[in-house]
Design a protein around this motif. Structure first.
Motif, PDB file in Angstrom:
ATOM      1  N   GLU A 214       8.432   3.089  -9.572  1.00  0.00           N
ATOM      2  CA  GLU A 214       9.835   3.547  -9.808  1.00  0.00           C
ATOM      3  C   GLU A 214      10.142   4.921 -10.528  1.00  0.00           C
ATOM      4  OE1 GLU A 214      13.151   2.987  -8.295  1.00  0.00           O
ATOM      5  OE2 GLU A 214      11.865   1.324  -7.782  1.00  0.00           O
ATOM      6  N   GLU A 215       9.232   5.091 -11.521  1.00  0.00           N
ATOM      7  CA  GLU A 215       9.228   6.160 -12.276  1.00  0.00           C
ATOM      8  C   GLU A 215       8.272   7.409 -11.794  1.00  0.00           C
ATOM      9  OE1 GLU A 215       9.029   5.454 -16.459  1.00  0.00           O
ATOM     10  OE2 GLU A 215      10.029   3.442 -16.206  1.00  0.00           O
ATOM     11  N   SER A 216       7.551   7.288 -10.706  1.00  0.00           N
ATOM     12  CA  SER A 216       6.646   8.279 -10.338  1.00  0.00           C
ATOM     13  C   SER A 216       6.843   8.704  -8.821  1.00  0.00           C
ATOM     14  CB  SER A 216       5.371   7.634 -10.530  1.00  0.00           C
ATOM     15  OG  SER A 216       4.166   8.267  -9.753  1.00  0.00           O
ATOM     16  N   ASP A 217       6.812  10.116  -9.049  1.00  0.00           N
ATOM     17  CA  ASP A 217       6.931  10.651  -7.515  1.00  0.00           C
ATOM     18  C   ASP A 217       5.615  10.998  -7.013  1.00  0.00           C
ATOM     19  OD1 ASP A 217       9.625  10.623  -7.688  1.00  0.00           O
ATOM     20  OD2 ASP A 217       9.846  12.340  -8.843  1.00  0.00           O
ATOM     21  N   GLY A 218       4.683  11.242  -7.763  1.00  0.00           N
ATOM     22  CA  GLY A 218       3.276  11.834  -7.223  1.00  0.00           C
ATOM     23  C   GLY A 218       2.660  10.580  -6.486  1.00  0.00           C
ATOM     24  N   PRO A 219       1.332  10.934  -6.275  1.00  0.00           N
ATOM     25  CA  PRO A 219       0.499   9.910  -5.369  1.00  0.00           C
ATOM     26  C   PRO A 219      -0.107   9.033  -6.645  1.00  0.00           C
ATOM     27  CG  PRO A 219      -0.606  12.024  -5.614  1.00  0.00           C
ATOM     28  CD  PRO A 219       0.643  12.279  -6.002  1.00  0.00           C
ATOM     29  N   VAL A 220      -0.496   7.755  -6.228  1.00  0.00           N
ATOM     30  CA  VAL A 220      -1.052   6.834  -6.814  1.00  0.00           C
ATOM     31  C   VAL A 220      -2.558   6.532  -6.547  1.00  0.00           C
ATOM     32  CG1 VAL A 220      -0.846   4.314  -7.558  1.00  0.00           C
ATOM     33  CG2 VAL A 220       1.154   5.353  -6.872  1.00  0.00           C
ATOM     34  N   GLU A 221      -3.271   7.073  -7.686  1.00  0.00           N
ATOM     35  CA  GLU A 221      -4.774   6.672  -7.401  1.00  0.00           C
ATOM     36  C   GLU A 221      -5.318   5.189  -7.636  1.00  0.00           C
ATOM     37  OE1 GLU A 221      -7.986   9.702  -8.304  1.00  0.00           O
ATOM     38  OE2 GLU A 221      -8.583   7.897  -9.791  1.00  0.00           O
ATOM     39  N   VAL A 222      -5.888   4.558  -6.354  1.00  0.00           N
ATOM     40  CA  VAL A 222      -6.387   3.229  -6.426  1.00  0.00           C
ATOM     41  C   VAL A 222      -7.808   3.227  -6.493  1.00  0.00           C
ATOM     42  CG1 VAL A 222      -6.174   0.871  -5.362  1.00  0.00           C
ATOM     43  CG2 VAL A 222      -4.261   2.689  -5.366  1.00  0.00           C
ATOM     44  N   SER A 223      -8.248   2.633  -7.444  1.00  0.00           N
ATOM     45  CA  SER A 223      -9.713   2.489  -7.615  1.00  0.00           C
ATOM     46  C   SER A 223     -10.179   0.764  -7.487  1.00  0.00           C
ATOM     47  CB  SER A 223     -10.355   3.055  -8.802  1.00  0.00           C
ATOM     48  OG  SER A 223      -9.845   4.419  -8.838  1.00  0.00           O
ATOM     49  N   LEU A 224     -11.279   0.761  -6.689  1.00  0.00           N
ATOM     50  CA  LEU A 224     -11.426  -0.879  -6.416  1.00  0.00           C
ATOM     51  C   LEU A 224     -12.893  -1.226  -6.670  1.00  0.00           C
ATOM     52  CD1 LEU A 224      -9.845  -1.836  -3.094  1.00  0.00           C
ATOM     53  CD2 LEU A 224      -9.818  -2.868  -5.130  1.00  0.00           C
ATOM     54  N   SER A 225     -13.027  -2.546  -6.943  1.00  0.00           N
ATOM     55  CA  SER A 225     -14.672  -2.909  -7.104  1.00  0.00           C
ATOM     56  C   SER A 225     -14.216  -4.548  -6.555  1.00  0.00           C
ATOM     57  CB  SER A 225     -15.204  -2.978  -8.565  1.00  0.00           C
ATOM     58  OG  SER A 225     -14.622  -3.927  -9.049  1.00  0.00           O
ATOM     59  N   ASP A 226     -15.472  -5.248  -6.499  1.00  0.00           N
ATOM     60  CA  ASP A 226     -15.222  -6.531  -5.880  1.00  0.00           C
ATOM     61  C   ASP A 226     -14.263  -7.487  -6.765  1.00  0.00           C
ATOM     62  OD1 ASP A 226     -16.595  -6.155  -3.477  1.00  0.00           O
ATOM     63  OD2 ASP A 226     -18.336  -6.573  -4.470  1.00  0.00           O
ATOM     64  N   THR A 227     -14.061  -7.216  -8.064  1.00  0.00           N
ATOM     65  CA  THR A 227     -13.536  -7.847  -9.247  1.00  0.00           C
ATOM     66  C   THR A 227     -12.417  -7.339  -9.855  1.00  0.00           C
ATOM     67  OG1 THR A 227     -15.069  -7.215 -10.550  1.00  0.00           O
ATOM     68  CG2 THR A 227     -15.627  -9.195  -9.430  1.00  0.00           C
ATOM     69  N   ARG A 228     -12.195  -6.015  -9.779  1.00  0.00           N
ATOM     70  CA  ARG A 228     -11.332  -5.238 -10.396  1.00  0.00           C
ATOM     71  C   ARG A 228     -10.538  -4.026  -9.657  1.00  0.00           C
ATOM     72  NH1 ARG A 228     -11.014  -5.544 -15.924  1.00  0.00           N
ATOM     73  NH2 ARG A 228     -12.371  -6.978 -17.017  1.00  0.00           N
ATOM     74  N   ILE A 229      -9.152  -3.917 -10.077  1.00  0.00           N
ATOM     75  CA  ILE A 229      -8.470  -2.992  -9.368  1.00  0.00           C
ATOM     76  C   ILE A 229      -7.879  -2.004 -10.354  1.00  0.00           C
ATOM     77  CG2 ILE A 229      -6.565  -4.153  -8.998  1.00  0.00           C
ATOM     78  CD1 ILE A 229      -6.011  -2.786  -6.297  1.00  0.00           C
ATOM     79  N   ARG A 230      -7.696  -0.491 -10.165  1.00  0.00           N
ATOM     80  CA  ARG A 230      -7.081   0.010 -11.359  1.00  0.00           C
ATOM     81  C   ARG A 230      -5.723   1.025 -10.442  1.00  0.00           C
ATOM     82  NH1 ARG A 230     -11.456   3.963 -14.085  1.00  0.00           N
ATOM     83  NH2 ARG A 230     -11.036   5.207 -11.980  1.00  0.00           N
ATOM     84  N   PHE A 231      -4.940   1.330 -10.839  1.00  0.00           N
ATOM     85  CA  PHE A 231      -4.170   2.074 -10.633  1.00  0.00           C
ATOM     86  C   PHE A 231      -3.779   3.169 -11.612  1.00  0.00           C
ATOM     87  CE2 PHE A 231      -2.996  -2.030  -8.809  1.00  0.00           C
ATOM     88  CZ  PHE A 231      -2.852  -1.896  -7.465  1.00  0.00           C
ATOM     89  N   ALA A 232      -3.893   4.510 -11.227  1.00  0.00           N
ATOM     90  CA  ALA A 232      -3.764   5.698 -11.929  1.00  0.00           C
ATOM     91  C   ALA A 232      -2.532   6.405 -11.649  1.00  0.00           C
ATOM     92  CB  ALA A 232      -5.013   6.579 -12.077  1.00  0.00           C
TER      93      ALA A 232
END
Length: 372
Positions: A214-232
């Motif tokens: 809601e506070e971001s206009d730019g792209p969201v970088e999504v990083s994935l493994s089998d057990t974790r996810i990261r949103f930057a």
């Protein structure tokens, strides 16, 4: 540690991290936020051991250092300070207290050692791709209302995200279901997401990411493994464990032989459902749809409240059909339809019904009927 920061910047940063912190914690350090003053920056970190968020904001640091302080109390203090205020945050010589000064206000909070704060291990994320904020927003909004809250079926407590094929096109698909309704959303597969495993993103993580979008206009970088996810995001990184379970074969729930198609103006229909359901019992919220050529009659009855009915014009030329639904579920789906027209594809009173947005093929909803 000693730093000066604008109240608005500190409040925004604290708002991002404090909602991750559980209100009731048996481990005291998990009630705290890690505060790290660097050269020209302030880093705040919060975790519940499954979900970790790090937020970076600019600040004027006179003395670098780190400590931890109660997250919710600190947030409430800063929230109640006057707008436009400068805030000075500092630790005493022994490091046992954190002082917050602004104008005539002066607070002192007990701290816990920075060394007690859990450190996130360095994780390897083999899959990395980007989503536009608008895409991520649609993906979450079109599916999260159907996430189950039943803890015993923990594998339904999130959004199932995976790569799939639709008419020979590669798509990324998000699915959520609670056993009574199912929501499926598709979008073109982002570059770098071709080999992603099927993952289940937990409900709490979905909610936190949606707030940040809601506070971001730019792209969201999504990083994935089998057990974790990261949103930057721009200055915020959220890392979460994934649900360790197998999502059911949702394709089996989506009917393929439904042949009775009803098209209705969604806003008119939703308002009528809302009115009629006022009379239905709180527990089931059941509404009956009697579909005939050109109209659907919505009705509800309850022993305590009486009865209600309303006619809504529709496009329909099949044979007559009576079918019942939970009105809350109908309204949840209606909120997702933006083009104005909703298409109901039905078979009979006992079979699942497909609901689509007439002007948007990216989302599909399945609704189980009720006996009424």
């Amino acid at each position: 540690m000693k730093l000066t920061i604008e109240r608005a910047a500190l409040l925004r940063s604290l708002a991002h991290v404090q909602s991750v912190v559980e209100r009731r914690n048996t481990i005291p350090i998990l009630s705290n936020v890690l505060i790290e003053a660097g050269d020209g920056s302030l880093s705040l970190t919060a975790t519940d051991m499954d979900l970790t968020i790090v937020d970076l904001t600019s600040a004027q640091a006179n003395e670098t250092g780190a400590t931890t302080a109660p997250a919710h109390t600190l947030y409430d203090i800063v929230r109640k300070l006057p707008e436009g205020a400068e805030v000075e945050v500092a630790t005493d010589a022994g490091g046992g207290q954190l002082t917050i000064k602004s104008g005539r206000s002066n607070f002192a909070l007990a701290t816990l050692p920075r060394e007690d704060f859990p450190t996130a291990g360095v994780a390897d994320f083999p899959h990395v791709f980007s989503l536009q904020s608008s895409e991520a927003k649609h993906l979450i909004d079109r599916t999260r209302f159907a996430i189950s809250t039943e803890e015993t079926r923990y594998y339904l407590n999130g959004i199932y995200l995976h790569a799939a094929k639709k008419d020979s096109l590669d798509v990324m698909r998000a699915v959520a279901t609670d056993g009574h309704r199912l929501a499926r959303f598709e979008m073109p597969l982002p570059s770098g997401a071709g080999e992603i495993p099927g993952i289940i993103v937990p409900r709490k993580t979905v909610a936190e990411v949606r707030k940040l979008i809601e506070e971001s206009d730019g792209p969201v970088e999504v990083s994935l493994s089998d057990t974790r996810i990261r949103f930057a995001f721009d200055d915020t990184v959220l890392t979460s464990k994934l649900i360790d379970g197998t999502f059911p074969d949702y394709e089996r729930v989506i009917p393929s032989g439904n042949d009775k198609v009803m098209e209705v103006d969604c806003e008119t229909f939703a308002k009528a459902v809302d009115r009629v359901s006022t009379i239905s019992t709180e527990k089931s919220r059941a509404v009956k749809l009697a579909v005939s050529a050109g109209a659907v009659r919505l009705s509800a009855t309850s022993p305590e409240n009486g009865s209600a009915e309303e006619d809504v014009p529709v496009k329909y030329d099949g044979e007559g059909l009576e079918i019942g639904f939970n009105s809350r579920y109908l309204l949840d789906i209606a909120q997702q339809i933006e083009s104005g027209g909703a298409e109901f594809v039905m078979a009979d009173a006992a079979s699942p019904t497909i609901v689509r947005d007439v002007g948007d093929a990216s989302a599909l909803y399945v609704l189980m009927p009720m006996r009424v």
